[in-house]
Scaffold this active site. Structure first.
Site, PDB file in Angstrom:
ATOM      1  N   ASP A 328      -8.864  29.090 -51.448  1.00  0.00           N
ATOM      2  CA  ASP A 328      -8.543  30.151 -50.498  1.00  0.00           C
ATOM      3  C   ASP A 328      -7.309  30.857 -51.066  1.00  0.00           C
ATOM      4  OD1 ASP A 328      -8.490  31.553 -47.924  1.00  0.00           O
ATOM      5  OD2 ASP A 328      -6.662  30.386 -47.574  1.00  0.00           O
ATOM      6  N   ASP A 521      -5.456  26.034 -46.890  1.00  0.00           N
ATOM      7  CA  ASP A 521      -4.202  25.695 -46.207  1.00  0.00           C
ATOM      8  C   ASP A 521      -4.407  24.704 -45.071  1.00  0.00           C
ATOM      9  OD1 ASP A 521      -5.303  27.192 -44.181  1.00  0.00           O
ATOM     10  OD2 ASP A 521      -3.936  28.894 -44.411  1.00  0.00           O
ATOM     11  N   ASP A 525      -9.211  26.771 -42.607  1.00  0.00           N
ATOM     12  CA  ASP A 525     -10.271  26.492 -43.566  1.00  0.00           C
ATOM     13  C   ASP A 525     -10.995  25.177 -43.307  1.00  0.00           C
ATOM     14  OD1 ASP A 525      -9.724  28.832 -45.153  1.00  0.00           O
ATOM     15  OD2 ASP A 525      -7.946  27.804 -45.875  1.00  0.00           O
TER      16      ASP A 525
END
Length: 628
Positions: A328, A521, A525
């Site tokens: 991400d 994080d 997610d």
């Protein structure tokens, strides 16, 4: 050394003294047998007891049974042959117990090493009551209580600083020696050590839900999740031990019977029973049963010392096979700290435009919304904002001072049929429409972390085949970050659900022998972390979602730790493979030599205890990962 270890050491010394003394005393017959039997029972009574319990509980075939039957057999054979040579039986048990003591010490040392470096469990909390401080058990502190943490004390419970400033030592959590500043309004997690000033903290969680409790629970329960290697050893032992017992029995019976029936010569029962007993001693699978779990335990402990928490040996094994690393962007490769860098095509004063944008976004906790509020610089009057509607992947629609305000990306403007101006600047573009008319756009940029590029290079040097970045940002932003960092592929403008779909697509095309890791994080997610072969949560200090969803939790936000985690896992798996191959190879060679009569009891002792000690020493290497 524990009390149990001291007792065992005393038994070993007493037995060794008795055996050496008896060698120099001219005693024969019954008295000699009784004295040697006493020495044997001093060193082996607990093994005989465990073997007996195993037989009663119908769990016969283990290392205690093998040691008991082999040594009792050897002792009985010496009585039957009237040779007076009882030393071999005692020596086998003596050296086996030395190996067990060594193994106990090694495991204890590993546990102490981990517990010292993970010594984050608080003993008490200072609660402020009626102007005085009371030391209480952290379990008794309720949410919303004011606790006081003085210099040198551990922060016992997660909370928010309400008074005081200080520096915090987070080394036990993150593996980093640099202190972190704590000021009024900062969230603070348990397990840190207060270094300088006095802090007053309002607790936001109960002790059982605090970071320190979750981390300790995670580390303590890591051994419950077994790797394929450990499962293999368990299955191997269940088949192997009965098989070698049957083989030893056949070795004791078939050759003598064949000598009588086929060859018509003396059966030599003593010779073949001795070989069978030697065969049993050699066959003991201690090296495998002990060293493989110890290797994983040491690997998980070594990783935790570096602020890398692995939830189980199965995840350590999967991590070692990672070939595709999917990131991400926000909060993982970038700092997640957005700043307003420009205001373009505005039809009103910049301050006014920022004000409307900040008010419209005031209900959102997204980093972009926070950056707009910081740019506004004044306290948000929520009474001015009504009818807030957040459209996922588009933006926000609200009424500010009774006027319709739309703040979001180009998709939102198209959705509302509002003509907008494109921006050539690279960054997140927030278009603003007020009263149904386009009012301009705000450019917001994220900052790349200082170690991100080095982390990508380190992963490639570690053998990772492909690095991929997923982001909800515009294509131009995603491509710029990917090009700067040297990332192989980038997919932009993705909604949270799109990230899961993309990971599922990548799982189908990744190397068959490799695994896909997703790094996020840990807050937004969770679905993707769960879907990947292995989920790695970055910067997860205090994040419940990270600890719950991820398989590996990095206790700070340094992306360099990803490559280190992979290298630690590979070192651990190399040690596991070394121990497995070494132990099995030596066992089968010595079993063959024992069956042929080439290897005696002393060779059996090396094959059992010697291999076990060497395997344990090798396993302990997994604990040392500082320079990995």
């Amino acid at each position: 050394m524990t009390k149990k270890q001291r007792i065992m050491l005393a038994r070993i010394l007493i037995t060794a003294f008795m055996v050496i003394t008896l060698k120099f005393i001219p005693i024969t017959g019954i008295l000699q047998m009784v004295l040697y039997l006493t020495a044997y029972l001093v060193i082996g009574y607990d093994i005989l007891k465990k073997a007996g319990k195993g037989i009663l509980n119908r769990q016969i075939f283990d290392e205690n049974f093998l040691m008991a039957i082999a040594t009792v057999g050897a002792f009985s054979l010496a009585i039957y042959e009237q040779s007076g040579d009882y030393v071999e039986a005692i020596a086998v048990m003596l050296f086996y117990q030395i190996g067990e003591l060594f193994q106990s010490y090694a495991v204890g040392k590993s546990r102490r090493s981990i517990s010292e470096l993970m010594d984050i469990r608080p003993d008490y909390a200072n609660v402020e009551r009626n102007g005085t401080l009371e030391k209480v058990d952290p379990d008794e502190v309720e949410i919303g209580s004011i606790i006081v943490v003085q210099p040198g004390e551990k922060v016992p419970i997660d909370g928010t600083v309400v008074a005081g400033t200080s520096s915090l030592n987070t080394a036990a959590l993150t593996g980093e020696s640099l202190p972190r500043d704590a000021n009024v309004g900062d969230d603070i997690i348990s397990g840190c050590i207060n270094m300088t000033g006095v802090l007053k903290i309002q607790t936001t969680k109960e002790f059982g839900e605090s970071t320190v409790s979750k981390i300790l629970d995670l580390v303590e329960n890591a051994s419950s999740r077994k790797s394929k290697s450990e499962d293999f050893i368990a299955k191997f032992s269940r088949i192997y031990t009965p098989a070698v017992c049957a083989a030893a029995l056949l070795l004791a019976l078939i050759p003598p019977l064949a000598r009588i029936i086929v060859m018509g010569v003396t059966p030599e029962w003593g010779t073949w029973i001795y070989r069978a007993l030697t065969f049993l001693v050699i066959s003991c699978p201690c090296a495998l049963v002990i060293s493989i779990p110890l290797s994983f335990f040491a690997g998980i402990g070594g990783a935790s010392r570096e602020g890398i928490l692995v939830k189980g040996s199965n995840y350590l094994e999967t991590l070692s096979k990672s070939k595709y690393i999917v990131f991400d962007k926000t909060g993982t490769l970038t700092q997640g700290v957005f700043e307003v860098n420009g205001i373009h095509h505005n039809t009103m004063e910049e301050e006014r435009l920022i004000e409307y944008a900040a008010l419209a976004e005031s209900a959102s906790s997204h980093p972009i919304s926070k950056s707009l509020q910081r740019a506004y610089g004044k306290e948000i009057d929520r009474s001015r904002v009504t009818d807030i509607q957040e459209i996922s992947g588009n933006g926000v629609i609200a009424k500010v001072d009774g006027m319709d305000v739309a703040a979001g990306n180009a998709k939102l403007m198209k959705r509302l049929n509002i003509e907008y101006k494109d921006c050539r600047s690279v960054g997140t573009i927030i278009h603003l429409a007020i009263g149904g008319k386009y009012a301009g756009h705000i450019v917001i940029s994220d900052v790349i972390k200082s170690h991100s590029k080095e982390a990508i290079n380190s992963l490639k040097r570690s053998g990772v085949e492909k690095t991929i970045m997923l982001t909800g940002d515009a294509k131009a932003v995603g491509e710029q970050v990917a090009a700067t960092l040297g990332i192989d592929e980038v997919y932009s403008e993705l909604l949270p659900g799109d990230k899961v779909t993309k990971v599922e697509e990548l799982l189908k095309v990744k190397p068959e022998y490799g695994k896909l890791a997703f790094v996020g994080d840990g807050i937004n997610d969770a679905p993707v972390l769960s879907r990947a072969d292995i989920g790695i949560a970055m910067g997860a200090m205090g994040s419940d979602a990270a600890i719950e969803a991820a398989d590996v939790v990095l206790m700070d936000d340094d992306p360099l730790k990803i490559a280190k985690a992979i290298r630690i896992s590979r070192k651990c798996l190399r040690i596991v493979r070394q121990n497995t191959v070494f132990a099995i190879a030596v066992k089968f060679i010595c079993l063959a030599l024992g069956a042929l009569g080439i290897a005696n009891m002393w060779a059996a002792i090396f094959a059992d205890v010697g291999v076990m000690i060497l395997a344990i020493l090798n396993a302990i290497r997994a604990l040392f990962v500082k320079k990995v």
